[in-house]
Design an enzyme around this catalytic site. Structure first.
Site, PDB file in Angstrom:
ATOM      1  N   ILE A  82       1.628  -1.339   4.685  1.00 41.65           N
ATOM      2  CA  ILE A  82       0.379  -1.750   4.035  1.00 41.65           C
ATOM      3  C   ILE A  82       0.453  -1.455   2.535  1.00 41.65           C
ATOM      4  CG2 ILE A  82      -2.134  -1.458   3.959  1.00 41.65           C
ATOM      5  CD1 ILE A  82      -1.106  -2.722   6.592  1.00 41.65           C
ATOM      6  N   LYS A  83       0.168  -2.496   1.754  1.00 43.44           N
ATOM      7  CA  LYS A  83       0.228  -2.347   0.291  1.00 43.44           C
ATOM      8  C   LYS A  83      -1.193  -2.197  -0.237  1.00 43.44           C
ATOM      9  CE  LYS A  83       3.116  -4.697  -3.134  1.00 43.44           C
ATOM     10  NZ  LYS A  83       3.547  -6.040  -3.528  1.00 43.44           N
ATOM     11  N   VAL A  84      -1.410  -1.144  -1.020  1.00 46.64           N
ATOM     12  CA  VAL A  84      -2.746  -0.913  -1.593  1.00 46.64           C
ATOM     13  C   VAL A  84      -2.614  -0.738  -3.100  1.00 46.64           C
ATOM     14  CG1 VAL A  84      -3.611   0.210   0.530  1.00 46.64           C
ATOM     15  CG2 VAL A  84      -2.637   1.615  -1.293  1.00 46.64           C
TER      16      VAL A  84
END
Ligand code: E4P
Length: 217
Positions: A82-84
């Site tokens: 997951i990229k935040v």
């Protein structure tokens, strides 16, 4: 140094995966838009081609909605990362997800202090954007050196993922500094194979081999 490709183009990913040198993939909302594909569908396809981490970016700006989006994205495949974004809400999300054992890539990093925060939040990867840094009159590689020093000082497990790579010299410099990963567009990765003397050498050997009239097969 691990090699990730920064694209959502399936054919390019297949071509690079076939070399055996591809360790992962990064995407972002702009790359998904460029591909013209459905986000979840194309992410699932990429995850089936590559065994390593495939970064899929949340688009919400608040923590609660980021968590809901992450919940959907991480169910796509076990190798989804997951990229935040590097914001307060992004790092809250990073902390929550990483505590549950989900891989997180913190993106849009432009300072060593931001990288320090991401490591404290348990990020699997920090993505400093060297090309965009250079574009704005800073030296992207100075940033990588600073982050390497800080992470080594405290033995942080967060991997430095050099992003926004524009040319082969960025790759070379990242490797010399000891970055853990770099992500680059397909063209930059293919450019790494090239050398005029390799081409010239092959040309010469082929010409001389032809003169022998022999065949290996
Ligand atoms: C990284 O994860 C980003 O997708 C990417 O490297 C951004 O690169 P750009 O500055 O060329 O858009």
């Amino acid at each position: 140094m691990k090699f990730f490709v920064d694209t959502a183009e399936i054919e390019a990913i297949r071509e690079l995966a076939a070399t055996g040198l591809l360790d992962g993939v990064t995407t972002n909302p702009s790359l998904i838009a460029k591909s013209g594909r459905d986000f979840k569908e194309v992410t699932a396809e990429i995850c089936a081609i590559v065994d390593g981490p495939v970064s899929a970016e949340v688009v919400a700006l608040d923590h609660a909605t980021m968590m809901k989006e992450a919940e959907i994205l991480r169910k796509i495949a076990d190798n989804v990362c997951i990229k935040v974004p590097l914001t307060v809400d992004g790092l809250k999300t990073c902390k929550a997800l990483s505590s549950e054992g989900t891989m997180v890539n913190v993106t849009l990093c432009f300072s060593a202090n931001q990288a320090l925060l991401a490591a404290k939040a348990g990020a699997s990867f920090i993505s400093p954007f060297v090309g965009r840094h250079d574009d704005n009159g800073f030296d992207g590689m100075d940033l990588i050196e600073d982050i390497r020093l800080i992470y080594d000082n405290y033995n942080f497990a967060t991997e430095i993922l050099v992003a926004s790579v524009r040319h082969t010299m960025h790759v070379l410099q990242a490797a010399k500094i000891g970055a853990d990963v770099m992500t680059a567009p397909p063209k930059v990765i293919l450019d790494l194979f090239k050398h005029v003397l390799t081409d010239k050498g092959i040309e010469g050997f082929m010409a001389d081999w032809a003169k022998t009239g022999q065949s290996i097969l």
